[in-house]
Design a protein around this motif. Sequence first.
Motif, mmCIF file in Angstrom:
data_model
loop_
_atom_site.group_PDB
_atom_site.id
_atom_site.type_symbol
_atom_site.label_atom_id
_atom_site.label_comp_id
_atom_site.label_asym_id
_atom_site.label_seq_id
_atom_site.Cartn_x
_atom_site.Cartn_y
_atom_site.Cartn_z
ATOM 1 N N LYS A 36 0.812 -1.215 0.000
ATOM 2 C CA LYS A 36 0.000 0.000 0.000
ATOM 3 C C LYS A 36 0.847 1.268 0.000
ATOM 4 O O LYS A 36 0.316 2.352 -0.170
ATOM 5 N N THR A 38 3.085 4.420 -0.812
ATOM 6 C CA THR A 38 3.314 5.349 -1.923
ATOM 7 C C THR A 38 4.327 6.380 -1.455
ATOM 8 O O THR A 38 4.602 6.496 -0.255
ATOM 9 N N THR A 41 2.649 8.569 1.106
ATOM 10 C CA THR A 41 2.427 8.025 2.451
ATOM 11 C C THR A 41 3.736 7.789 3.199
ATOM 12 O O THR A 41 3.770 7.888 4.420
#
Length: 78
Positions: A36, A38, A41
């Motif tokens: 998840k 990126t 993030t």
Amino acid sequence: MNHKHILRAAEPRDVSAIVGLIGELAEFEHLTHLLKVTSQTLHPHLFGPKPVAEARVAEVHGEVVAFALFFTNFSTFL
């Protein structure tokens, strides 16, 4: 061959390369379904006002080819 190897603290400009390497690791481990992360993030965790991790990168000829991520866990029991 004379390769220029550099080990240094990660900088904000390295975040996308680190995310790419994390993706390669997930692919190797057959865990891309869990991926998840990126650049958006990860960046605040490394370089935000209260970073919770730090990283080092290895460069060869100016390209980030490896990283090491360090983080601290804290136990209230200890």
